[in-house]
Design an enzyme around this catalytic site. Structure first.
Site, PDB file in Angstrom:
ATOM      1  N   LYS A  67       0.942  -1.010   0.044  1.00  0.00           N
ATOM      2  CA  LYS A  67       0.050  -0.071   0.101  1.00  0.00           C
ATOM      3  C   LYS A  67       1.007   1.223   0.163  1.00  0.00           C
ATOM      4  O   LYS A  67       2.042   1.126   0.245  1.00  0.00           O
ATOM      5  CB  LYS A  67      -0.873  -0.051   1.240  1.00  0.00           C
ATOM      6  CG  LYS A  67      -2.009  -1.313   1.086  1.00  0.00           C
ATOM      7  CD  LYS A  67      -2.743  -1.215   2.423  1.00  0.00           C
ATOM      8  CE  LYS A  67      -3.674  -2.613   2.282  1.00  0.00           C
ATOM      9  NZ  LYS A  67      -4.799  -2.533   3.632  1.00  0.00           N
ATOM     10  N   TYR A  81     -11.984  -3.139  -3.195  1.00  0.00           N
ATOM     11  CA  TYR A  81     -12.662  -3.244  -1.872  1.00  0.00           C
ATOM     12  C   TYR A  81     -14.128  -3.176  -1.524  1.00  0.00           C
ATOM     13  O   TYR A  81     -14.930  -2.981  -0.835  1.00  0.00           O
ATOM     14  CB  TYR A  81     -12.151  -2.232  -0.921  1.00  0.00           C
ATOM     15  CG  TYR A  81     -10.529  -2.403  -0.402  1.00  0.00           C
ATOM     16  CD1 TYR A  81     -10.448  -3.685   0.222  1.00  0.00           C
ATOM     17  CD2 TYR A  81      -9.462  -1.516  -0.526  1.00  0.00           C
ATOM     18  CE1 TYR A  81      -8.962  -3.817   0.635  1.00  0.00           C
ATOM     19  CE2 TYR A  81      -8.413  -1.769  -0.069  1.00  0.00           C
ATOM     20  CZ  TYR A  81      -7.916  -3.063   0.499  1.00  0.00           C
ATOM     21  OH  TYR A  81      -6.862  -3.266   0.990  1.00  0.00           O
ATOM     22  N   PHE A 135     -15.506   3.150   7.537  1.00  0.00           N
ATOM     23  CA  PHE A 135     -14.307   3.421   7.104  1.00  0.00           C
ATOM     24  C   PHE A 135     -13.954   3.486   5.852  1.00  0.00           C
ATOM     25  O   PHE A 135     -12.804   3.663   5.201  1.00  0.00           O
ATOM     26  CB  PHE A 135     -13.022   2.961   7.920  1.00  0.00           C
ATOM     27  CG  PHE A 135     -13.196   1.255   7.873  1.00  0.00           C
ATOM     28  CD1 PHE A 135     -12.515   0.790   6.760  1.00  0.00           C
ATOM     29  CD2 PHE A 135     -13.987   0.407   8.682  1.00  0.00           C
ATOM     30  CE1 PHE A 135     -12.793  -0.721   6.369  1.00  0.00           C
ATOM     31  CE2 PHE A 135     -13.907  -0.877   8.322  1.00  0.00           C
ATOM     32  CZ  PHE A 135     -13.381  -1.515   7.266  1.00  0.00           C
ATOM     33  N   ARG A 191      -1.366 -14.568   3.938  1.00  0.00           N
ATOM     34  CA  ARG A 191      -2.169 -13.779   4.967  1.00  0.00           C
ATOM     35  C   ARG A 191      -1.260 -14.009   6.273  1.00  0.00           C
ATOM     36  O   ARG A 191      -1.275 -12.937   6.978  1.00  0.00           O
ATOM     37  CB  ARG A 191      -3.642 -14.438   5.016  1.00  0.00           C
ATOM     38  CG  ARG A 191      -4.467 -14.087   3.903  1.00  0.00           C
ATOM     39  CD  ARG A 191      -4.888 -12.999   3.911  1.00  0.00           C
ATOM     40  NE  ARG A 191      -6.142 -12.686   5.032  1.00  0.00           N
ATOM     41  CZ  ARG A 191      -6.929 -11.884   5.091  1.00  0.00           C
ATOM     42  NH1 ARG A 191      -6.702 -10.608   4.094  1.00  0.00           N
ATOM     43  NH2 ARG A 191      -7.786 -11.533   6.039  1.00  0.00           N
ATOM     44  N   THR A 239      -5.398  -8.251  10.374  1.00  0.00           N
ATOM     45  CA  THR A 239      -5.622  -6.813   9.959  1.00  0.00           C
ATOM     46  C   THR A 239      -5.260  -5.484  10.573  1.00  0.00           C
ATOM     47  O   THR A 239      -5.000  -4.685  10.329  1.00  0.00           O
ATOM     48  CB  THR A 239      -7.190  -6.807   9.814  1.00  0.00           C
ATOM     49  OG1 THR A 239      -7.694  -8.022   8.782  1.00  0.00           O
ATOM     50  CG2 THR A 239      -7.764  -5.426   9.015  1.00  0.00           C
ATOM     51  N   ARG A 284       3.077  -6.893   9.164  1.00  0.00           N
ATOM     52  CA  ARG A 284       2.450  -5.885   9.635  1.00  0.00           C
ATOM     53  C   ARG A 284       2.940  -5.614  11.195  1.00  0.00           C
ATOM     54  O   ARG A 284       2.913  -4.582  11.886  1.00  0.00           O
ATOM     55  CB  ARG A 284       0.666  -6.038   9.683  1.00  0.00           C
ATOM     56  CG  ARG A 284       0.208  -5.780   8.532  1.00  0.00           C
ATOM     57  CD  ARG A 284      -1.200  -6.405   8.264  1.00  0.00           C
ATOM     58  NE  ARG A 284      -1.890  -5.912   7.019  1.00  0.00           N
ATOM     59  CZ  ARG A 284      -2.944  -6.638   6.691  1.00  0.00           C
ATOM     60  NH1 ARG A 284      -3.312  -7.555   7.509  1.00  0.00           N
ATOM     61  NH2 ARG A 284      -3.486  -6.430   5.428  1.00  0.00           N
ATOM     62  N   ASN A 294      -1.613  -0.164   7.572  1.00  0.00           N
ATOM     63  CA  ASN A 294      -1.481  -1.532   7.691  1.00  0.00           C
ATOM     64  C   ASN A 294      -0.352  -2.063   6.430  1.00  0.00           C
ATOM     65  O   ASN A 294      -0.169  -3.283   6.398  1.00  0.00           O
ATOM     66  CB  ASN A 294      -2.364  -2.316   8.184  1.00  0.00           C
ATOM     67  CG  ASN A 294      -3.258  -2.559   7.070  1.00  0.00           C
ATOM     68  OD1 ASN A 294      -3.231  -2.124   6.115  1.00  0.00           O
ATOM     69  ND2 ASN A 294      -4.466  -3.451   7.357  1.00  0.00           N
ATOM     70  N   HIS A 298      -1.548  -5.595   1.564  1.00  0.00           N
ATOM     71  CA  HIS A 298      -2.769  -6.286   1.336  1.00  0.00           C
ATOM     72  C   HIS A 298      -2.369  -7.835   0.710  1.00  0.00           C
ATOM     73  O   HIS A 298      -1.370  -8.068   0.013  1.00  0.00           O
ATOM     74  CB  HIS A 298      -3.846  -5.403   0.330  1.00  0.00           C
ATOM     75  CG  HIS A 298      -4.688  -6.675  -0.365  1.00  0.00           C
ATOM     76  ND1 HIS A 298      -5.885  -6.730   0.253  1.00  0.00           N
ATOM     77  CD2 HIS A 298      -4.474  -7.189  -1.557  1.00  0.00           C
ATOM     78  CE1 HIS A 298      -6.660  -7.533  -0.563  1.00  0.00           C
ATOM     79  NE2 HIS A 298      -6.079  -7.949  -1.606  1.00  0.00           N
ATOM     80  N   GLU A 307      -8.974 -10.668  -7.793  1.00  0.00           N
ATOM     81  CA  GLU A 307      -8.212  -9.525  -7.626  1.00  0.00           C
ATOM     82  C   GLU A 307      -7.160  -9.697  -8.653  1.00  0.00           C
ATOM     83  O   GLU A 307      -6.713  -8.627  -9.084  1.00  0.00           O
ATOM     84  CB  GLU A 307      -7.487  -9.632  -6.400  1.00  0.00           C
ATOM     85  CG  GLU A 307      -8.768  -9.198  -5.205  1.00  0.00           C
ATOM     86  CD  GLU A 307      -8.191  -9.327  -3.799  1.00  0.00           C
ATOM     87  OE1 GLU A 307      -7.205  -9.831  -3.527  1.00  0.00           O
ATOM     88  OE2 GLU A 307      -8.868  -9.110  -2.822  1.00  0.00           O
TER      89      GLU A 307
HETATM   90  P1  GTP Z   1      -6.688  -6.339   3.176  1.00  0.00           P
HETATM   91  O1  GTP Z   1      -5.361  -7.389   2.877  1.00  0.00           O
HETATM   92  O2  GTP Z   1      -6.006  -4.648   2.605  1.00  0.00           O
HETATM   93  O3  GTP Z   1      -7.805  -6.634   2.431  1.00  0.00           O
HETATM   94  O4  GTP Z   1      -6.728  -6.398   4.696  1.00  0.00           O
HETATM   95  P2  GTP Z   1      -7.601  -7.530   5.438  1.00  0.00           P
HETATM   96  O5  GTP Z   1      -8.143  -8.369   4.523  1.00  0.00           O
HETATM   97  O6  GTP Z   1      -6.871  -8.019   6.609  1.00  0.00           O
HETATM   98  O7  GTP Z   1      -8.720  -6.577   6.110  1.00  0.00           O
HETATM   99  P3  GTP Z   1     -10.213  -6.319   5.371  1.00  0.00           P
HETATM  100  O8  GTP Z   1     -10.341  -6.621   4.002  1.00  0.00           O
HETATM  101  O9  GTP Z   1     -11.312  -6.524   6.482  1.00  0.00           O
HETATM  102  O10 GTP Z   1     -10.149  -4.535   5.504  1.00  0.00           O
HETATM  103  C1  GTP Z   1      -9.164  -3.950   4.398  1.00  0.00           C
HETATM  104  C2  GTP Z   1      -8.475  -2.810   4.930  1.00  0.00           C
HETATM  105  O11 GTP Z   1      -9.447  -1.720   5.250  1.00  0.00           O
HETATM  106  C3  GTP Z   1      -7.579  -3.008   5.949  1.00  0.00           C
HETATM  107  O12 GTP Z   1      -6.424  -3.783   5.623  1.00  0.00           O
HETATM  108  C4  GTP Z   1      -7.348  -1.523   6.632  1.00  0.00           C
HETATM  109  O13 GTP Z   1      -6.270  -1.069   5.951  1.00  0.00           O
HETATM  110  C5  GTP Z   1      -8.945  -1.072   6.454  1.00  0.00           C
HETATM  111  N1  GTP Z   1      -9.482  -1.218   7.581  1.00  0.00           N
HETATM  112  C6  GTP Z   1     -10.113  -2.483   8.144  1.00  0.00           C
HETATM  113  N2  GTP Z   1     -10.693  -2.257   9.145  1.00  0.00           N
HETATM  114  C7  GTP Z   1     -10.617  -0.840   9.547  1.00  0.00           C
HETATM  115  C8  GTP Z   1     -10.942   0.124  10.478  1.00  0.00           C
HETATM  116  O14 GTP Z   1     -11.753  -0.506  11.564  1.00  0.00           O
HETATM  117  N3  GTP Z   1     -10.652   1.241  10.443  1.00  0.00           N
HETATM  118  C9  GTP Z   1      -9.803   1.920   9.277  1.00  0.00           C
HETATM  119  N4  GTP Z   1      -9.522   2.969   9.288  1.00  0.00           N
HETATM  120  N5  GTP Z   1      -9.291   1.061   8.401  1.00  0.00           N
HETATM  121  C10 GTP Z   1      -9.924  -0.278   8.607  1.00  0.00           C
HETATM  122 MG    MG Z   2      -9.287  -8.191   2.763  1.00  0.00          MG
END
Ligand code: GTP
Ligand code: MG
Length: 150
Positions: free
Chosen positions: A9, A49, A57, A85, A91, A102, A112, A115, A126
């Site tokens: 990212k 997303y 958010f 992962r 996350t 992370r 973070n 992805h 994707e």
């Molecule tokens: P990705 O690998 O980026 O898809 O992350 P993930 O699969 O671990 O988490 P998810 O798909 O649920 O969320 C996608 C992204 O949204 C996260 O990696 C964060 O950058 C962001 N995100 C998730 N939850 C929150 C939150 O509560 N607050 C904020 N500001 N960002 C969030």
């Molecule tokens: Mg995700």
């Protein structure tokens, strides 16, 4: 062999972590199949997303993802999705163990670093969203039999 979509990212790029993150996947034994730097617009990231579009958010997330260049990658290997992962961590970086990307390089969920696809189906989706077919390179790694027993 399974493929997963991994992205660094904008914060990971700005913080100069690109080489370190790529190195972890290489050293683990995964094979790079695609790699590019890109700066897609909001529409692309809203598609990426899409399953989070109802989240409070969501706008902050898209703002974050368009704030700078992204490194888009495809890595291939045994259980690449699940293992990828695990290498990324949770996350929320606060819940990520040291040793994960992370857990070693980030503090807050909205910054973070990386992805990773969360299932084989989303990986396929994707990869097709981020890459043209001709950007995926099929090649044989000379290390294959030193990484896999068959
Ligand atoms: P990705 O690998 O980026 O898809 O992350 P993930 O699969 O671990 O988490 P998810 O798909 O649920 O969320 C996608 C992204 O949204 C996260 O990696 C964060 O950058 C962001 N995100 C998730 N939850 C929150 C939150 O509560 N607050 C904020 N500001 N960002 C969030
Ligand atoms: Mg995700």
């Amino acid at each position: 062999r399974e493929r997963t979509f991994i992205a660094i990212k904008p914060d990971g790029v700005q913080r100069g972590l690109v080489g370190k993150i790529i190195q972890r996947f290489e050293e683990r034994g995964f094979k790079m199949v695609a790699l590019k730097i890109c700066a897609p617009g909001r529409a692309h990231l809203e598609k990426h997303y899409a399953d989070l579009s109802k989240k409070p958010f969501f706008k902050d997330l898209v703002d974050y993802m368009v704030s700078g260049p992204i490194i888009a990658m495809v890595w291939e290997g045994l259980n690449a999705v699940k293992c990828g992962r695990m290498m990324l961590g949770e996350t929320n970086p606060q819940a990520s163990l040291p040793g994960s990307i992370r857990g070693d390089f980030s503090i807050q969920v909205g910054r973070n670093i990386c992805h990773g696809s969360d299932s084989v189906e989303s990986a396929n989706h994707e990869i097709a969203l981020w890459f043209n077919k001709n950007e995926l390179v099929n090649w044989e790694s000379a290390m294959y039999t030193w990484i896999y027993e068959v």
